[in-house]
Design a protein around this motif. Structure first.
Motif, PDB file in Angstrom:
ATOM      1  N   GLN A 217      -3.646   2.054   3.022  1.00  0.00           N
ATOM      2  CA  GLN A 217      -2.426   2.822   3.226  1.00  0.00           C
ATOM      3  C   GLN A 217      -2.546   3.711   4.468  1.00  0.00           C
ATOM      4  OE1 GLN A 217      -3.971   2.518   0.259  1.00  0.00           O
ATOM      5  NE2 GLN A 217      -2.449   1.178  -0.718  1.00  0.00           N
ATOM      6  N   GLU A 218      -3.697   4.326   4.676  1.00  0.00           N
ATOM      7  CA  GLU A 218      -3.907   5.176   5.853  1.00  0.00           C
ATOM      8  C   GLU A 218      -3.883   4.350   7.135  1.00  0.00           C
ATOM      9  OE1 GLU A 218      -6.650   8.905   4.277  1.00  0.00           O
ATOM     10  OE2 GLU A 218      -7.616   6.967   4.640  1.00  0.00           O
ATOM     11  N   ARG A 219      -4.533   3.193   7.109  1.00  0.00           N
ATOM     12  CA  ARG A 219      -4.578   2.341   8.309  1.00  0.00           C
ATOM     13  C   ARG A 219      -3.187   1.819   8.661  1.00  0.00           C
ATOM     14  NH1 ARG A 219     -10.544  -0.474   7.996  1.00  0.00           N
ATOM     15  NH2 ARG A 219     -11.259   0.647   6.157  1.00  0.00           N
ATOM     16  N   LEU A 220      -2.434   1.433   7.635  1.00  0.00           N
ATOM     17  CA  LEU A 220      -1.095   0.914   7.876  1.00  0.00           C
ATOM     18  C   LEU A 220      -0.182   2.017   8.408  1.00  0.00           C
ATOM     19  CD1 LEU A 220       0.457  -1.722   7.648  1.00  0.00           C
ATOM     20  CD2 LEU A 220       1.133  -1.062   5.319  1.00  0.00           C
ATOM     21  N   GLN A 221      -0.349   3.229   7.885  1.00  0.00           N
ATOM     22  CA  GLN A 221       0.453   4.353   8.367  1.00  0.00           C
ATOM     23  C   GLN A 221       0.116   4.686   9.822  1.00  0.00           C
ATOM     24  OE1 GLN A 221       2.972   6.383   6.580  1.00  0.00           O
ATOM     25  NE2 GLN A 221       3.255   6.680   8.787  1.00  0.00           N
ATOM     26  N   ILE A 222      -1.158   4.624  10.170  1.00  0.00           N
ATOM     27  CA  ILE A 222      -1.578   4.879  11.551  1.00  0.00           C
ATOM     28  C   ILE A 222      -0.966   3.839  12.492  1.00  0.00           C
ATOM     29  CG2 ILE A 222      -3.558   4.868  13.132  1.00  0.00           C
ATOM     30  CD1 ILE A 222      -5.208   6.073  10.776  1.00  0.00           C
ATOM     31  N   ALA A 223      -1.045   2.568  12.096  1.00  0.00           N
ATOM     32  CA  ALA A 223      -0.454   1.494  12.913  1.00  0.00           C
ATOM     33  C   ALA A 223       1.042   1.720  13.078  1.00  0.00           C
ATOM     34  CB  ALA A 223      -0.719   0.145  12.255  1.00  0.00           C
ATOM     35  N   HIS A 224       1.691   2.129  12.010  1.00  0.00           N
ATOM     36  CA  HIS A 224       3.127   2.386  12.021  1.00  0.00           C
ATOM     37  C   HIS A 224       3.460   3.530  12.982  1.00  0.00           C
ATOM     38  CE1 HIS A 224       6.919   4.113  10.312  1.00  0.00           C
ATOM     39  NE2 HIS A 224       7.230   2.845  10.209  1.00  0.00           N
ATOM     40  N   ASP A 225       2.716   4.624  12.905  1.00  0.00           N
ATOM     41  CA  ASP A 225       2.958   5.790  13.768  1.00  0.00           C
ATOM     42  C   ASP A 225       2.759   5.450  15.244  1.00  0.00           C
ATOM     43  OD1 ASP A 225       3.532   7.407  11.596  1.00  0.00           O
ATOM     44  OD2 ASP A 225       1.509   8.234  11.445  1.00  0.00           O
ATOM     45  N   VAL A 226       1.658   4.771  15.536  1.00  0.00           N
ATOM     46  CA  VAL A 226       1.344   4.456  16.939  1.00  0.00           C
ATOM     47  C   VAL A 226       2.389   3.508  17.523  1.00  0.00           C
ATOM     48  CG1 VAL A 226      -0.347   3.445  18.514  1.00  0.00           C
ATOM     49  CG2 VAL A 226      -1.120   4.843  16.587  1.00  0.00           C
ATOM     50  N   SER A 351      -4.583  -6.879  -4.093  1.00  0.00           N
ATOM     51  CA  SER A 351      -3.378  -7.493  -3.524  1.00  0.00           C
ATOM     52  C   SER A 351      -3.196  -7.192  -2.037  1.00  0.00           C
ATOM     53  CB  SER A 351      -2.143  -6.982  -4.282  1.00  0.00           C
ATOM     54  OG  SER A 351      -2.049  -5.569  -4.168  1.00  0.00           O
ATOM     55  N   ILE A 352      -3.990  -6.284  -1.485  1.00  0.00           N
ATOM     56  CA  ILE A 352      -3.768  -5.907  -0.083  1.00  0.00           C
ATOM     57  C   ILE A 352      -4.341  -6.917   0.900  1.00  0.00           C
ATOM     58  CG2 ILE A 352      -3.762  -3.448  -0.662  1.00  0.00           C
ATOM     59  CD1 ILE A 352      -6.550  -3.284   0.611  1.00  0.00           C
ATOM     60  N   ALA A 353      -5.215  -7.800   0.440  1.00  0.00           N
ATOM     61  CA  ALA A 353      -5.874  -8.742   1.347  1.00  0.00           C
ATOM     62  C   ALA A 353      -4.862  -9.564   2.138  1.00  0.00           C
ATOM     63  CB  ALA A 353      -6.814  -9.652   0.576  1.00  0.00           C
ATOM     64  N   GLU A 354      -3.799 -10.025   1.474  1.00  0.00           N
ATOM     65  CA  GLU A 354      -2.797 -10.836   2.151  1.00  0.00           C
ATOM     66  C   GLU A 354      -2.065 -10.022   3.213  1.00  0.00           C
ATOM     67  OE1 GLU A 354      -0.860 -13.974   3.479  1.00  0.00           O
ATOM     68  OE2 GLU A 354      -2.474 -14.007   1.998  1.00  0.00           O
ATOM     69  N   GLU A 355      -1.795  -8.762   2.932  1.00  0.00           N
ATOM     70  CA  GLU A 355      -1.133  -7.904   3.907  1.00  0.00           C
ATOM     71  C   GLU A 355      -2.018  -7.702   5.143  1.00  0.00           C
ATOM     72  OE1 GLU A 355       0.116  -4.236   2.195  1.00  0.00           O
ATOM     73  OE2 GLU A 355       0.992  -5.189   0.429  1.00  0.00           O
ATOM     74  N   VAL A 356      -3.315  -7.556   4.925  1.00  0.00           N
ATOM     75  CA  VAL A 356      -4.247  -7.371   6.041  1.00  0.00           C
ATOM     76  C   VAL A 356      -4.248  -8.614   6.918  1.00  0.00           C
ATOM     77  CG1 VAL A 356      -6.622  -6.867   6.691  1.00  0.00           C
ATOM     78  CG2 VAL A 356      -5.665  -5.832   4.631  1.00  0.00           C
ATOM     79  N   ARG A 357      -4.220  -9.775   6.299  1.00  0.00           N
ATOM     80  CA  ARG A 357      -4.203 -11.024   7.075  1.00  0.00           C
ATOM     81  C   ARG A 357      -2.924 -11.138   7.897  1.00  0.00           C
ATOM     82  NH1 ARG A 357      -5.667 -13.032   1.767  1.00  0.00           N
ATOM     83  NH2 ARG A 357      -7.945 -13.146   1.589  1.00  0.00           N
ATOM     84  N   VAL A 358      -1.806 -10.694   7.330  1.00  0.00           N
ATOM     85  CA  VAL A 358      -0.532 -10.713   8.070  1.00  0.00           C
ATOM     86  C   VAL A 358      -0.612  -9.801   9.284  1.00  0.00           C
ATOM     87  CG1 VAL A 358       1.911 -10.090   7.979  1.00  0.00           C
ATOM     88  CG2 VAL A 358       0.863 -11.319   6.058  1.00  0.00           C
ATOM     89  N   ARG A 386       7.935  -3.617   7.960  1.00  0.00           N
ATOM     90  CA  ARG A 386       8.147  -4.489   6.792  1.00  0.00           C
ATOM     91  C   ARG A 386       6.912  -4.501   5.896  1.00  0.00           C
ATOM     92  NH1 ARG A 386      11.047  -7.674  10.650  1.00  0.00           N
ATOM     93  NH2 ARG A 386       9.177  -8.907  11.134  1.00  0.00           N
ATOM     94  N   LEU A 387       5.734  -4.545   6.518  1.00  0.00           N
ATOM     95  CA  LEU A 387       4.498  -4.491   5.732  1.00  0.00           C
ATOM     96  C   LEU A 387       4.387  -3.176   4.973  1.00  0.00           C
ATOM     97  CD1 LEU A 387       1.652  -6.004   7.966  1.00  0.00           C
ATOM     98  CD2 LEU A 387       2.354  -6.771   5.693  1.00  0.00           C
ATOM     99  N   ARG A 388       4.727  -2.115   5.658  1.00  0.00           N
ATOM    100  CA  ARG A 388       4.651  -0.782   5.037  1.00  0.00           C
ATOM    101  C   ARG A 388       5.656  -0.658   3.897  1.00  0.00           C
ATOM    102  NH1 ARG A 388       7.042   4.153   6.486  1.00  0.00           N
ATOM    103  NH2 ARG A 388       5.863   5.983   5.811  1.00  0.00           N
ATOM    104  N   GLN A 389       6.847  -1.207   4.086  1.00  0.00           N
ATOM    105  CA  GLN A 389       7.861  -1.166   3.032  1.00  0.00           C
ATOM    106  C   GLN A 389       7.401  -1.966   1.812  1.00  0.00           C
ATOM    107  OE1 GLN A 389      10.675   0.684   3.111  1.00  0.00           O
ATOM    108  NE2 GLN A 389      10.956   0.083   0.975  1.00  0.00           N
ATOM    109  N   ARG A 390       6.768  -3.112   2.082  1.00  0.00           N
ATOM    110  CA  ARG A 390       6.245  -3.924   0.979  1.00  0.00           C
ATOM    111  C   ARG A 390       5.159  -3.159   0.230  1.00  0.00           C
ATOM    112  NH1 ARG A 390       2.027  -7.563   0.095  1.00  0.00           N
ATOM    113  NH2 ARG A 390       2.561  -9.328  -1.250  1.00  0.00           N
ATOM    114  N   GLN A 391       4.300  -2.463   0.967  1.00  0.00           N
ATOM    115  CA  GLN A 391       3.237  -1.702   0.345  1.00  0.00           C
ATOM    116  C   GLN A 391       3.808  -0.577  -0.531  1.00  0.00           C
ATOM    117  OE1 GLN A 391      -0.292  -0.455  -0.933  1.00  0.00           O
ATOM    118  NE2 GLN A 391       0.014  -2.310   0.275  1.00  0.00           N
ATOM    119  N   MET A 392       4.839   0.090  -0.026  1.00  0.00           N
ATOM    120  CA  MET A 392       5.457   1.169  -0.783  1.00  0.00           C
ATOM    121  C   MET A 392       6.136   0.640  -2.038  1.00  0.00           C
ATOM    122  SD  MET A 392       7.036   3.341   2.434  1.00  0.00           S
ATOM    123  CE  MET A 392       7.843   4.565   1.402  1.00  0.00           C
TER     124      MET A 392
END
Length: 427
Positions: A217-226, A351-358, A386-392
């Motif tokens: 969640q932290e890594r995805l948020q960082i990617a989103h912010d940047v 379940s996050i493995a697939e999101e990481v691959r995307v 979209r990835l972040r929304q799916r995670q939420m």
């Protein structure tokens, strides 16, 4: 009769002479007025081109409202090398009529060196070392905590980077760009003052002295912010700005782990002027096409961001073979991509493995050797959103499941408690 004729001629000649003198006087008055106006305008242009007076702060004694910093193109001798006429007042200009406290468009206060010296405990509260120079933690007289970046004495590009940073950050404002709160030009020093980012830079968290395991969640948020910070530079700023030195060390994190893009010393507006400069950037993040052609574009920033995305999901330093790992994983076994071989093992659970691959697929598109095949940063930002929304959504679903489970357990406990109150038969 003759005398009358002569008299009339004399009168006529006098009238013509008087008219000529009057016309000459009028012409002289107009010329003098224009001359004075030209001199005044010249003085105004001289002020605008040679200085950029910065606005005072809140009157706490740390700000000098009358000291100015020049904004020349070269940075070597700002007072004697003003900007070209076309760029002279692109960012700076006078407003107001108070000659004792002139204000500039920038609105960035100028601080005294002695106050910064005291706030940093004589420049001993060091946070780190960058290409520009050392960075210190400072506690101002108001109690505000800031980061102070001082130009190293041996920095050949430092003055120009200092100038670029002040000019750009005076007009660029976004929640995912670091905020410049002040500057200092005094005692031969060039100092920039930023908002304090308590969690340091991303590189340090991934594999530096402050290394720690980041959640997905932290890594995805960082990617989103940047991505949103870069999107603002490319598509929100007018004219657009190319960062030119995107790397994990230039991604800063606040107390809530929200990310902001920093260090704009090498940045440039996307305005083609026909000139070329030497290669600028950091090894491991530089676009191969830029290295070949010496032409830096928005897609070069996208390449650098793709490397940062791979850093986030692999925790491998780009300067220690990250690209080689990516190339090996891209061909994988049987000619198929196999990102699992290089992903951070902490991200291959549940379940996050697939999101990481995307996200790895998105990052790989960003580092395509052909700039034309790379996505625009807005497309990358949308994919991450979209990835972040799916995670939420998954988090909300998991939360509902846990709540239902707790409710079910509460009912069972209530039933058990009721059974204890039943009097046994035959008692």
């Amino acid at each position: 009769m003759v005398d009358r004729t002569k008299l009339a001629a004399v009168v006529a000649a006098a009238a013509v002479g008087a008219a000529a003198v009057a016309a000459a006087l009028v012409f002289l008055a107009i010329w003098l007025r224009r001359k004075r106006g030209s001199v005044a305008a010249g003085r105004t242009r001289s002020l605008e081109s040679s200085t950029a007076t910065l606005r005072a702060g809140n009157g706490n004694g740390s700000v000098d409202s009358s000291v100015s910093v020049s904004v020349s193109e070269s940075g070597a001798d700002w007072a004697h090398n003003p900007l070209p006429a076309g760029k002279r007042v692109a960012f700076w200009g006078w407003r107001g009529a108070d000659h004792h406290a002139p204000l500039s468009v920038s609105g960035i206060p100028k601080y005294h060196y002695k106050d910064l010296q005291k706030a940093t405990n004589n420049f001993t509260m060091i946070l780190g070392q960058g290409s520009f120079g050392p960075v210190y933690k400072a506690v101002m007289a108001t109690g505000e905590v800031v980061a102070v970046k001082a130009l190293a004495s041996d920095s050949s590009q430092g003055e120009r980077e200092f100038q670029t940073e002040v000019i750009l950050l005076s007009r660029l404002h976004h929640r995912n760009l670091v905020n410049l709160v002040g500057y200092c030009v005094e005692k031969g020093q060039h100092i920039l003052i930023y908002e304090f980012m308590s969690n340091g830079n991303l590189a340090s968290l991934l594999y530096g002295d402050n290394k720690r395991s980041l959640t997905w969640q932290e890594r995805l948020q960082i990617a989103h912010d940047v991505s949103h910070g870069i999107e603002y530079l490319h598509e929100g700023a007018v004219p657009p700005v190319i960062h030119r030195d995107l790397k994990s060390a230039n991604i800063l994190l606040d107390h809530s782990m929200r990310a902001k893009v920093a260090d704009f010393g090498l940045s440039k507006e996307e305005v083609f002027d026909g000139s070329k400069s030497g290669l600028k950037g950091t090894y491991g993040y530089m676009d191969p096409d830029y290295i070949t052609t010496n032409k830096f574009t928005k897609k070069s920033d996208v390449y650098s961001f793709g490397i940062i995305l791979f850093e986030l999901i692999t925790a491998i330093n780009p300067q220690q073979g990250l690209m080689e790992y990516i190339d090996l994983a891209a061909i994988g076994g049987e000619g198929k991509v196999d990102w699992d071989e290089i992903l951070d093992k902490n991200l291959l659970e549940g379940s996050i493995a697939e999101e990481v691959r995307v996200l790895a697929d998105v990052a790989y598109r960003c580092i395509n050797r052909s700039p034309k095949k790379r996505p625009w940063i807005s497309e990358v930002s949308q994919a991450i959103s979209r990835l972040r929304q799916r995670q939420m959504t998954l988090q909300r679903s998991e939360t509902r499941t846990v709540l239902r489970r707790i409710e079910h357990q509460h009912v069972e406990l209530s039933d058990l408690a009721g059974m204890r109150d039943i009097t046994p038969v035959g008692a």
